[in-house]
Design a protein around this motif. Sequence first.
Motif, PDB file in Angstrom:
ATOM      1  N   LEU A   4       0.844  -1.193   0.000  1.00 46.79           N
ATOM      2  CA  LEU A   4       0.000   0.000   0.000  1.00 46.79           C
ATOM      3  C   LEU A   4       0.880   1.244   0.000  1.00 46.79           C
ATOM      4  CD1 LEU A   4      -2.377  -1.213   2.857  1.00 46.79           C
ATOM      5  CD2 LEU A   4      -2.562  -1.671   0.397  1.00 46.79           C
ATOM      6  N   THR A   5       0.589   2.158  -0.911  1.00 47.27           N
ATOM      7  CA  THR A   5       1.341   3.393  -1.023  1.00 47.27           C
ATOM      8  C   THR A   5       0.355   4.554  -1.061  1.00 47.27           C
ATOM      9  OG1 THR A   5       2.962   2.206  -2.385  1.00 47.27           O
ATOM     10  CG2 THR A   5       3.072   4.614  -2.409  1.00 47.27           C
ATOM     11  N   PRO A   6       0.592   5.598  -0.251  1.00 45.00           N
ATOM     12  CA  PRO A   6      -0.302   6.750  -0.332  1.00 45.00           C
ATOM     13  C   PRO A   6      -0.323   7.322  -1.754  1.00 45.00           C
ATOM     14  CG  PRO A   6       1.129   6.935   1.585  1.00 45.00           C
ATOM     15  CD  PRO A   6       1.638   5.784   0.751  1.00 45.00           C
ATOM     16  N   ALA A   7      -1.518   7.695  -2.198  1.00 44.85           N
ATOM     17  CA  ALA A   7      -1.695   8.303  -3.521  1.00 44.85           C
ATOM     18  C   ALA A   7      -2.698   9.435  -3.341  1.00 44.85           C
ATOM     19  CB  ALA A   7      -2.190   7.272  -4.528  1.00 44.85           C
ATOM     20  N   GLY A   8      -2.197  10.636  -3.079  1.00 44.16           N
ATOM     21  CA  GLY A   8      -3.083  11.746  -2.743  1.00 44.16           C
ATOM     22  C   GLY A   8      -3.764  11.422  -1.425  1.00 44.16           C
ATOM     23  N   THR A   9      -5.102  11.444  -1.405  1.00 48.12           N
ATOM     24  CA  THR A   9      -5.832  11.070  -0.192  1.00 48.12           C
ATOM     25  C   THR A   9      -6.200   9.593  -0.211  1.00 48.12           C
ATOM     26  OG1 THR A   9      -7.934  11.699  -1.200  1.00 48.12           O
ATOM     27  CG2 THR A   9      -6.775  13.385   0.105  1.00 48.12           C
ATOM     28  N   GLY A  10      -5.846   8.895  -1.289  1.00 46.88           N
ATOM     29  CA  GLY A  10      -6.181   7.484  -1.437  1.00 46.88           C
ATOM     30  C   GLY A  10      -4.971   6.577  -1.305  1.00 46.88           C
ATOM     31  N   THR A  11      -5.058   5.421  -1.971  1.00 50.49           N
ATOM     32  CA  THR A  11      -4.034   4.387  -1.843  1.00 50.49           C
ATOM     33  C   THR A  11      -3.763   3.742  -3.193  1.00 50.49           C
ATOM     34  OG1 THR A  11      -4.882   3.879   0.352  1.00 50.49           O
ATOM     35  CG2 THR A  11      -3.423   2.241  -0.635  1.00 50.49           C
ATOM     36  N   ARG A  12      -2.494   3.562  -3.491  1.00 53.04           N
ATOM     37  CA  ARG A  12      -2.070   2.732  -4.624  1.00 53.04           C
ATOM     38  C   ARG A  12      -1.849   1.342  -4.037  1.00 53.04           C
ATOM     39  NH1 ARG A  12      -1.979   1.333  -9.681  1.00 53.04           N
ATOM     40  NH2 ARG A  12      -0.085   0.339 -10.338  1.00 53.04           N
ATOM     41  N   VAL A  13      -2.536   0.339  -4.594  1.00 52.35           N
ATOM     42  CA  VAL A  13      -2.455  -1.032  -4.106  1.00 52.35           C
ATOM     43  C   VAL A  13      -1.731  -1.884  -5.147  1.00 52.35           C
ATOM     44  CG1 VAL A  13      -3.760  -3.063  -3.379  1.00 52.35           C
ATOM     45  CG2 VAL A  13      -4.624  -0.779  -2.857  1.00 52.35           C
ATOM     46  N   SER A  14      -0.746  -2.649  -4.696  1.00 50.60           N
ATOM     47  CA  SER A  14      -0.057  -3.619  -5.544  1.00 50.60           C
ATOM     48  C   SER A  14      -0.210  -4.984  -4.895  1.00 50.60           C
ATOM     49  CB  SER A  14       1.427  -3.262  -5.671  1.00 50.60           C
ATOM     50  OG  SER A  14       2.111  -4.260  -6.400  1.00 50.60           O
ATOM     51  N   TRP A  15      -0.673  -5.954  -5.672  1.00 52.62           N
ATOM     52  CA  TRP A  15      -0.874  -7.319  -5.181  1.00 52.62           C
ATOM     53  C   TRP A  15      -0.001  -8.249  -6.008  1.00 52.62           C
ATOM     54  CZ3 TRP A  15      -4.857 -11.063  -7.331  1.00 52.62           C
ATOM     55  CH2 TRP A  15      -4.905 -12.246  -6.579  1.00 52.62           C
ATOM     56  N   THR A  16       0.928  -8.934  -5.353  1.00 55.91           N
ATOM     57  CA  THR A  16       1.767  -9.929  -6.015  1.00 55.91           C
ATOM     58  C   THR A  16       1.303 -11.310  -5.587  1.00 55.91           C
ATOM     59  OG1 THR A  16       3.664  -8.434  -6.062  1.00 55.91           O
ATOM     60  CG2 THR A  16       4.126 -10.798  -6.332  1.00 55.91           C
ATOM     61  N   PHE A  17       0.997 -12.132  -6.571  1.00 55.37           N
ATOM     62  CA  PHE A  17       0.639 -13.529  -6.352  1.00 55.37           C
ATOM     63  C   PHE A  17       1.856 -14.322  -6.806  1.00 55.37           C
ATOM     64  CE2 PHE A  17      -1.125 -17.607  -7.529  1.00 55.37           C
ATOM     65  CZ  PHE A  17      -2.043 -17.853  -6.524  1.00 55.37           C
ATOM     66  N   ALA A  18       2.610 -14.858  -5.868  1.00 48.19           N
ATOM     67  CA  ALA A  18       3.858 -15.568  -6.155  1.00 48.19           C
ATOM     68  C   ALA A  18       3.647 -17.062  -5.936  1.00 48.19           C
ATOM     69  CB  ALA A  18       4.973 -15.058  -5.234  1.00 48.19           C
ATOM     70  N   ALA A  19       4.092 -17.874  -6.901  1.00 45.01           N
ATOM     71  CA  ALA A  19       3.822 -19.311  -6.799  1.00 45.01           C
ATOM     72  C   ALA A  19       4.940 -20.144  -7.400  1.00 45.01           C
ATOM     73  CB  ALA A  19       2.515 -19.647  -7.507  1.00 45.01           C
ATOM     74  N   ASP A  20       5.021 -21.370  -6.897  1.00 46.17           N
ATOM     75  CA  ASP A  20       5.813 -22.433  -7.500  1.00 46.17           C
ATOM     76  C   ASP A  20       4.894 -23.638  -7.537  1.00 46.17           C
ATOM     77  OD1 ASP A  20       7.815 -23.951  -8.595  1.00 46.17           O
ATOM     78  OD2 ASP A  20       8.962 -24.162  -6.737  1.00 46.17           O
TER      79      ASP A  20
END
Length: 159
Positions: free
Chosen positions: A106-122
């Motif tokens: 989660l990264t602040p983006a103005g008054t909101g949030t930038r969300v990054s979701w990593t799905f890592a698998a083997d």
Amino acid sequence: MAVRQLRAVDAGFAESAPLRLVFGGEMSAPPGAVYRALAEETEAWPRWFTPATAARQTPGGHEIRLRMGGKFTETIRVAEPDVRYAYRVDTSNMPGPLAGLEDWRLTPAGTGTRVSWTFAADGSKPFLLFLRAFRPGMARAFTVSLRRLDRRLGASPAG
């Protein structure tokens, strides 16, 4: 389907996994509200995370059920309030996975949030091929889920 134990991985697996699917989006909700929804309101996940039909907290993690019949137990690996929430998949009833980790940043983006979701698998070759082929579906589920969560948080007094 039989439940199988997966290989234990640490949070670094998000960067080193044989398969990494990364999705991103913006929300109007602030990072604190998004983090609480991820880390503290597990039972509410099915209300906004479209693949989930049931979710509950366990000591140190969660148990999750998915629409396609998947069942997982997970252990929290990183819990940095308002910044990062990552959990390892410990057991699964699905054929093919050997290790898994989901990493929400989660990264602040103005008054909101930038969300990054990593799905890592083997996993087995057929499992990894399935995930690669299913990437567009996962991207849609992520986008819809973020929208649903944003609406939910906007409607709540804590949002």
